[in-house]
Write a protein that holds these residues in place. Structure first.
Motif, PDB file in Angstrom:
ATOM      1  N   GLY A  67       0.725  -1.171  -0.015  1.00 44.68           N
ATOM      2  CA  GLY A  67       0.117  -0.158  -0.134  1.00 44.68           C
ATOM      3  C   GLY A  67       0.713   1.152   0.096  1.00 44.68           C
ATOM      4  N   CYS A  68       0.070   2.554  -0.448  1.00 43.02           N
ATOM      5  CA  CYS A  68       0.858   3.774  -0.188  1.00 43.02           C
ATOM      6  C   CYS A  68       0.105   4.539  -0.034  1.00 43.02           C
ATOM      7  CB  CYS A  68       1.605   4.002  -1.522  1.00 43.02           C
ATOM      8  SG  CYS A  68       0.537   4.170  -2.936  1.00 43.02           S
ATOM      9  N   ASN A  75      -9.554   2.364 -15.061  1.00 41.34           N
ATOM     10  CA  ASN A  75     -10.048   1.792 -16.244  1.00 41.34           C
ATOM     11  C   ASN A  75      -9.077   1.137 -17.053  1.00 41.34           C
ATOM     12  OD1 ASN A  75     -13.008   1.528 -15.751  1.00 41.34           O
ATOM     13  ND2 ASN A  75     -13.073   3.847 -16.098  1.00 41.34           N
ATOM     14  N   GLN A  76      -8.053   1.829 -17.549  1.00 40.83           N
ATOM     15  CA  GLN A  76      -6.741   1.676 -18.231  1.00 40.83           C
ATOM     16  C   GLN A  76      -6.294   0.510 -17.874  1.00 40.83           C
ATOM     17  OE1 GLN A  76      -4.917   4.791 -20.154  1.00 40.83           O
ATOM     18  NE2 GLN A  76      -3.014   3.548 -20.399  1.00 40.83           N
ATOM     19  N   SER A  77      -5.611   0.630 -16.657  1.00 37.51           N
ATOM     20  CA  SER A  77      -4.792  -0.332 -16.120  1.00 37.51           C
ATOM     21  C   SER A  77      -5.012  -1.463 -15.301  1.00 37.51           C
ATOM     22  CB  SER A  77      -3.513   0.444 -14.941  1.00 37.51           C
ATOM     23  OG  SER A  77      -3.171   1.591 -15.863  1.00 37.51           O
ATOM     24  N   TYR A  78      -6.317  -1.325 -14.634  1.00 37.93           N
ATOM     25  CA  TYR A  78      -6.729  -2.304 -14.089  1.00 37.93           C
ATOM     26  C   TYR A  78      -7.935  -3.151 -14.432  1.00 37.93           C
ATOM     27  CZ  TYR A  78      -4.307  -0.214 -10.099  1.00 37.93           C
ATOM     28  OH  TYR A  78      -3.286   0.461  -9.044  1.00 37.93           O
ATOM     29  N   GLU A  95       1.549   2.115 -13.132  1.00 36.22           N
ATOM     30  CA  GLU A  95       2.657   0.964 -12.777  1.00 36.22           C
ATOM     31  C   GLU A  95       2.266  -0.308 -12.460  1.00 36.22           C
ATOM     32  OE1 GLU A  95       5.462   3.338 -10.496  1.00 36.22           O
ATOM     33  OE2 GLU A  95       6.123   4.358 -12.223  1.00 36.22           O
ATOM     34  N   LYS A  96       1.164  -0.117 -11.621  1.00 39.70           N
ATOM     35  CA  LYS A  96       0.425  -1.426 -11.032  1.00 39.70           C
ATOM     36  C   LYS A  96       1.109  -1.888  -9.961  1.00 39.70           C
ATOM     37  CE  LYS A  96      -0.864  -3.871 -15.084  1.00 39.70           C
ATOM     38  NZ  LYS A  96      -1.578  -4.672 -15.773  1.00 39.70           N
ATOM     39  N   GLN A  97       1.895  -1.430  -9.334  1.00 37.49           N
ATOM     40  CA  GLN A  97       2.683  -1.972  -8.320  1.00 37.49           C
ATOM     41  C   GLN A  97       2.047  -2.158  -6.652  1.00 37.49           C
ATOM     42  OE1 GLN A  97       6.087   0.254  -6.692  1.00 37.49           O
ATOM     43  NE2 GLN A  97       5.537   1.975  -7.991  1.00 37.49           N
ATOM     44  N   VAL A 114      -1.884   8.773 -10.632  1.00 33.79           N
ATOM     45  CA  VAL A 114      -2.014   8.143 -11.889  1.00 33.79           C
ATOM     46  C   VAL A 114      -0.879   7.362 -12.439  1.00 33.79           C
ATOM     47  CG1 VAL A 114      -2.439   8.781 -14.439  1.00 33.79           C
ATOM     48  CG2 VAL A 114      -3.709   9.927 -12.740  1.00 33.79           C
ATOM     49  N   GLN A 115       0.495   7.972 -12.254  1.00 37.34           N
ATOM     50  CA  GLN A 115       1.565   7.117 -12.399  1.00 37.34           C
ATOM     51  C   GLN A 115       1.598   5.804 -11.707  1.00 37.34           C
ATOM     52  OE1 GLN A 115       5.306   9.069 -11.512  1.00 37.34           O
ATOM     53  NE2 GLN A 115       6.245   7.304 -11.442  1.00 37.34           N
TER      54      GLN A 115
END
Length: 262
Positions: A130-131, A216-219, A170-172, A165-166
């Motif tokens: 988490g962050c 929507n784009q990354s997940y 990056e999906k980390q 957004v970054q």
């Protein structure tokens, strides 16, 4: 109309991602639990993104639906009641511990690290990454320090959203909490319905859209809970400036918004 408490949020966030809640998070938001269960077939979500725009009272959200139209398009809207006093650090301490102010110890406007078991401690115990992405030196930058999560403290809301957004792209991270403050700042300097305050609400809505588009784009192949969780409302004082901190409906009644994406 049932109105849930800020202290009910942490357990529902933990329920959504199927982890054990922290010590003081004993009650949840049943309508949110049911919403997540229904949308995920009982499996829970893979990720959570929490957007924390400061100081959107329910009366403000209702009055300026046109300025917050994308937020209002959320699938679930939950009436909430803040904690007393409805001050930013008091509220966020309760939002992310499930504890009342008398339990977590922040009972007036003070920004200090909380030692109490929190949502972020629960994430660490469950091996979730988490962050917190926030404006530097604000409550969300200070309250939950020294956990095994990552902290991004930026200059302003615009930088916070760009970083969030970054990080989504990056999906980390499993959980990202994103804090914005512009409306609260402007409302204190002017009043809740000023032109500058309304512009800040538009910015909140734009920032919500940026986060939503990134999710929507990354997940898109993962179930994600996108939660818009404010802390307290606002009112205008007799000396004309905006304020908050009283046990009155304008300060205490708020709305939260939820989507399941993916």
């Amino acid at each position: 109309m049932e109105r849930f408490l800020l202290t009910d949020i942490t357990k529902s966030l933990c329920n959504a991602i199927k982890i054990q809640p922290p010590m003081y998070a004993t009650n949840s938001i049943e309508v949110l639990d049911d919403f997540v269960e229904g949308k995920t077939g009982g499996l829970g979500v893979d990720r959570i993104v929490v957007f924390n725009p400061d100081a959107i009272g329910e009366w403000i959200a209702q009055k300026y639906k046109d300025l917050l139209k994308d937020i209002w398009n959320a699938d679930l809207k939950v009436p909430m009641r803040s904690v007393i006093p409805p001050k930013t650090p008091v509220c966020f301490a309760s939002i992310y511990t499930g504890a009342a102010p008398q339990q977590h110890g922040i009972q007036h406007y003070e920004k200090k690290k909380i030692e109490l078991d929190s949502f972020f401690d629960a994430l660490v115990r469950a091996n979730k990454k988490g962050c917190i992405v926030t404006v530097a030196n604000q409550s969300m930058d200070i309250l939950f320090r020294e956990r095994n999560i990552d902290y991004y403290a930026l200059k302003n809301d615009k930088d916070v959203i760009a970083k969030a957004v970054q990080l989504i792209n990056e999906k980390q991270y499993d959980i990202i909490c994103v804090y914005n403050q512009e409306y609260d700042d402007i409302m204190h300097r002017t009043h809740p319905k000023s032109l500058l305050a309304k512009r800040a609400l538009r910015h909140y809505n734009q920032n919500y859209k940026l986060l939503l588009n990134a999710i929507n784009q990354s997940y898109k192949n993962e179930k994600t809970l996108f939660a818009t969780i404010t802390d307290h409302g606002v009112h205008r004082e007799w000396y004309l400036l905006g304020s908050h901190g009283k046990d009155i409906d304008k300060d205490m009644n708020i709305l939260h918004f939820y989507n399941i994406i993916g």
